[in-house]
Design a protein around this motif. Sequence first.
Motif, mmCIF file in Angstrom:
data_model
loop_
_atom_site.group_PDB
_atom_site.id
_atom_site.type_symbol
_atom_site.label_atom_id
_atom_site.label_comp_id
_atom_site.label_asym_id
_atom_site.label_seq_id
_atom_site.Cartn_x
_atom_site.Cartn_y
_atom_site.Cartn_z
ATOM 1 N N ASP A 293 1.664 15.882 12.651
ATOM 2 C CA ASP A 293 -0.486 15.520 13.102
ATOM 3 C C ASP A 293 -1.046 14.505 12.467
ATOM 4 O OD1 ASP A 293 0.196 16.548 16.000
ATOM 5 O OD2 ASP A 293 -0.043 19.005 14.607
ATOM 6 N N MET A 294 -0.698 14.365 11.174
ATOM 7 C CA MET A 294 -1.145 13.426 9.942
ATOM 8 C C MET A 294 -2.147 12.151 10.563
ATOM 9 S SD MET A 294 -0.398 11.640 6.623
ATOM 10 C CE MET A 294 0.047 13.393 5.338
ATOM 11 N N ILE A 295 -1.876 11.881 11.220
ATOM 12 C CA ILE A 295 -2.808 10.371 11.949
ATOM 13 C C ILE A 295 -3.037 11.162 13.070
ATOM 14 C CG2 ILE A 295 -2.682 8.005 12.503
ATOM 15 C CD1 ILE A 295 0.134 7.361 10.681
ATOM 16 N N GLY B 147 6.472 6.637 17.580
ATOM 17 C CA GLY B 147 7.015 6.948 15.493
ATOM 18 C C GLY B 147 6.034 7.777 15.282
ATOM 19 N N TRP B 148 4.238 7.313 15.272
ATOM 20 C CA TRP B 148 3.342 8.535 14.422
ATOM 21 C C TRP B 148 4.002 10.404 14.336
ATOM 22 C CZ3 TRP B 148 -1.861 6.056 16.100
ATOM 23 C CH2 TRP B 148 -1.955 4.730 16.183
ATOM 24 N N ARG C 135 -0.495 0.174 9.361
ATOM 25 C CA ARG C 135 -1.035 0.258 8.073
ATOM 26 C C ARG C 135 -0.984 1.509 8.229
ATOM 27 N NH1 ARG C 135 -6.579 -2.627 5.463
ATOM 28 N NH2 ARG C 135 -4.457 -3.913 4.951
ATOM 29 N N ALA C 136 -1.335 2.286 9.188
ATOM 30 C CA ALA C 136 -1.592 3.874 9.327
ATOM 31 C C ALA C 136 -0.293 4.259 9.110
ATOM 32 C CB ALA C 136 -1.211 3.927 10.924
ATOM 33 N N ALA C 137 1.271 3.975 9.697
ATOM 34 C CA ALA C 137 1.950 4.700 8.737
ATOM 35 C C ALA C 137 2.121 4.443 7.813
ATOM 36 C CB ALA C 137 3.019 4.056 10.259
ATOM 37 N N MET C 138 1.907 3.038 6.611
ATOM 38 C CA MET C 138 2.479 3.332 5.350
ATOM 39 C C MET C 138 1.553 4.131 5.360
ATOM 40 S SD MET C 138 5.110 1.154 5.604
ATOM 41 C CE MET C 138 5.327 2.610 6.448
ATOM 42 N N LEU C 139 0.127 4.335 5.513
ATOM 43 C CA LEU C 139 -0.445 5.211 4.245
ATOM 44 C C LEU C 139 0.064 7.014 4.727
ATOM 45 C CD1 LEU C 139 -4.259 4.921 5.780
ATOM 46 C CD2 LEU C 139 -3.364 3.677 3.207
ATOM 47 N N ALA C 140 0.140 6.534 5.843
ATOM 48 C CA ALA C 140 1.168 8.492 6.202
ATOM 49 C C ALA C 140 2.423 8.485 5.587
ATOM 50 C CB ALA C 140 1.312 8.650 7.137
ATOM 51 N N HIS C 141 2.823 7.477 5.026
ATOM 52 C CA HIS C 141 4.513 6.530 4.293
ATOM 53 C C HIS C 141 3.924 7.458 2.559
ATOM 54 C CE1 HIS C 141 8.344 6.848 2.670
ATOM 55 N NE2 HIS C 141 7.718 5.610 1.794
ATOM 56 N N LEU D 96 0.820 -1.452 -0.046
ATOM 57 C CA LEU D 96 -0.106 -0.111 -0.193
ATOM 58 C C LEU D 96 1.075 1.094 0.141
ATOM 59 C CD1 LEU D 96 -2.671 -1.041 2.524
ATOM 60 C CD2 LEU D 96 -2.798 -1.028 -0.261
ATOM 61 N N ALA D 97 2.196 1.088 0.842
ATOM 62 C CA ALA D 97 2.821 2.396 1.336
ATOM 63 C C ALA D 97 3.912 3.093 -0.608
ATOM 64 C CB ALA D 97 3.922 2.211 2.214
ATOM 65 N N GLY D 98 3.925 2.228 -1.348
ATOM 66 C CA GLY D 98 4.736 2.051 -2.167
ATOM 67 C C GLY D 98 5.742 1.076 -2.208
ATOM 68 N N LEU D 99 6.383 0.305 -0.908
ATOM 69 C CA LEU D 99 7.868 -0.174 -0.590
ATOM 70 C C LEU D 99 7.595 -1.045 -1.549
ATOM 71 C CD1 LEU D 99 7.685 1.093 3.025
ATOM 72 C CD2 LEU D 99 8.693 2.574 1.056
ATOM 73 N N ARG D 100 6.733 -2.182 -1.684
ATOM 74 C CA ARG D 100 7.076 -3.119 -2.698
ATOM 75 C C ARG D 100 6.021 -3.306 -3.610
ATOM 76 N NH1 ARG D 100 10.112 -7.085 1.262
ATOM 77 N NH2 ARG D 100 9.351 -9.059 -0.086
ATOM 78 N N SER D 101 6.787 -4.700 -4.660
ATOM 79 C CA SER D 101 5.751 -4.647 -5.384
ATOM 80 C C SER D 101 4.474 -5.713 -5.125
ATOM 81 C CB SER D 101 6.583 -4.917 -6.646
ATOM 82 O OG SER D 101 7.240 -6.578 -6.667
ATOM 83 N N TRP D 102 3.665 -6.001 -5.368
ATOM 84 C CA TRP D 102 2.621 -6.062 -5.549
ATOM 85 C C TRP D 102 3.143 -7.962 -5.794
ATOM 86 C CZ3 TRP D 102 -1.673 -7.597 -2.555
ATOM 87 C CH2 TRP D 102 -2.560 -8.024 -2.735
ATOM 88 N N GLU D 103 3.580 -8.201 -6.596
ATOM 89 C CA GLU D 103 4.281 -9.734 -7.573
ATOM 90 C C GLU D 103 5.151 -10.364 -5.891
ATOM 91 O OE1 GLU D 103 3.353 -12.372 -8.682
ATOM 92 O OE2 GLU D 103 1.555 -11.060 -9.372
ATOM 93 N N SER D 104 5.890 -9.154 -5.107
ATOM 94 C CA SER D 104 6.655 -9.304 -4.252
ATOM 95 C C SER D 104 6.774 -9.813 -2.787
ATOM 96 C CB SER D 104 7.672 -7.689 -4.376
ATOM 97 O OG SER D 104 6.703 -8.029 -3.356
#
Lengths: 426, 125
Positions: free
Chosen positions: A240-242, A233-234, A198-204, A79-87
């Motif tokens: 304040d995004m999260i 960490g957030w 997931r919240a952190a990965m969305l924020a990323h 979701l964050a764009g750090l991994r491809s779907w196939e990976s």
Amino acid sequence: MTGLSRRRILGSLAAGSVALAAPSIVRAGAGSARVVIVGGGFGGATAARYLKLRAPQLRVTLIEPARRFYTCPFSNLYLAGLRSWESIGHGYDGLRGAGVELVHAQAEDVDTRLRTVRLSTGQTLGWDRLVLSPGVDMRWNALEGYDEAASLLAPHAWKAGPQTQLLRRQMEAMEQGGTFVMVIPENPFRCPPGPYERAAMLAHYFSRHNPRAKILLLDAKDNFSKKGLFQQGWKALYGDMIEWVGLTDDGQVTRVDAKALEVQTAFGQVHKASVLNVIPPQKAGFIAERAGVVDASGWVPVKAESFETQRVAGIYALGDATIAAPMPKSAFVANTQAKLAAAAIVAELTGRVPPVASYANTCYSLLAPGYGISVAGVYRAEQGGIAEVPGSGGVSPANADAAFRAAEAAYGESWYAAICADIWGR
Amino acid sequence: MRAEKAGLRIFKRFLMAFSQLFVRSFIALVGMGLFLAGPARAADLSDDSASILAGNCVNCHGPSGRSLSAIPTIRGVNEEQLRVRLMAFREGRDAGVTVMTRLMKGYDADQIAALAKWFAKDRAP
């Protein structure tokens, strides 16, 4: 097939094991028992591999509809764009190579008297031991307004697959400065730290593509896994995004309107979302119900020393579907349960002393590239239940430096590579 | 300017070497202490039970304990060295450790000895 007596199984397996005198790996004779496993995820696929490792002559059949299995672990990184779907997808060639028979079908029913399982293909398979590792199913409508149709508008993305990809497309299409609302259930549910990672990965993702976006977490509880570390960490990473709202502050959602993208809380507040992600209450995968191994809670009670179900002898259950607290519903835990169950099944079929149960967990969560945290635990069977070994486990220190967080981010990646190789690879 | 930087580099290298030496002798001393306290009884655990303990480790350390990544390989490590290291994790004496301290507190001295014995041998899981 199903008429195989325990004596015959015992005879053929034990004879081989004595003759070859292999202490840890049973070398069974010809015409041995059949174990059928339902579910090719972290629990079931591990059980298949380790049954074959321990007893190569055992006939092991794995039933899994998917030809390629996409993991919930690391789907937040997708979701964050750090991994491809196939990976995060894994095929079954490695298990085939290890001698496991793969049947790509849905298991639809279990006959515990005849010891058979019926498949969506119409085929019926007989088993001497059955292992159920069906993961979770959503409790549709347990949360008013949230059913399967609603999940196509407001995805749960709590099973990795089309739901995850739908949520990613919605994130990409979200208007600038929009609000992403995530609805989080009470315990127990799959992957306790998952919503917060997931919240952190969305924020990323949003901090790079939609910097004025807000992420609102509406939670049905006041405490959650690694809470202090996540909140620290957030704040440090995303300001304040999260915003997290717990039960006490009216965070519990009681009604969902997926068409309007609105949710209503217990005290009547209405929150409007630009993108709505609803993680609903869950239960054991339906085949566990069909087999009659679930209790009133919807989950499967198991024997702590073997993971044989308490309700039906000869049927074992693994992973998220089971009642195994204080162990969390995690991939790591499912894998260690499966290794124990495989050993217990082989010991039982060969009349050997079963191994002493030991289970472990390490769950890494990634908050940003180079920023990871973990929770760990070691567990054992004790007085009929499962207990955490006193003094073991716990979470990463609150005051750790950047190098520590970076090391845990790297170890998280390493864990994923190792466990996937242990199960699907090689 | 340049000389100053070079001096700083040399000083840093010296510091690093010194701290490594310190850590190594510390581990060696700890090992001796454990040795004097008496060997653990790995033999008490069946091979099947030892394999279950080992199964918990390979999820991170790689299939059979052969790592594919930054996490150390534990297969084929000298039995006594591995036992001493794992005991040091258990006692929380190894600085800069992330999760191993928390995990090894879940195993007693006999289980740790069994793990060291298990991974020292060259074999499949």
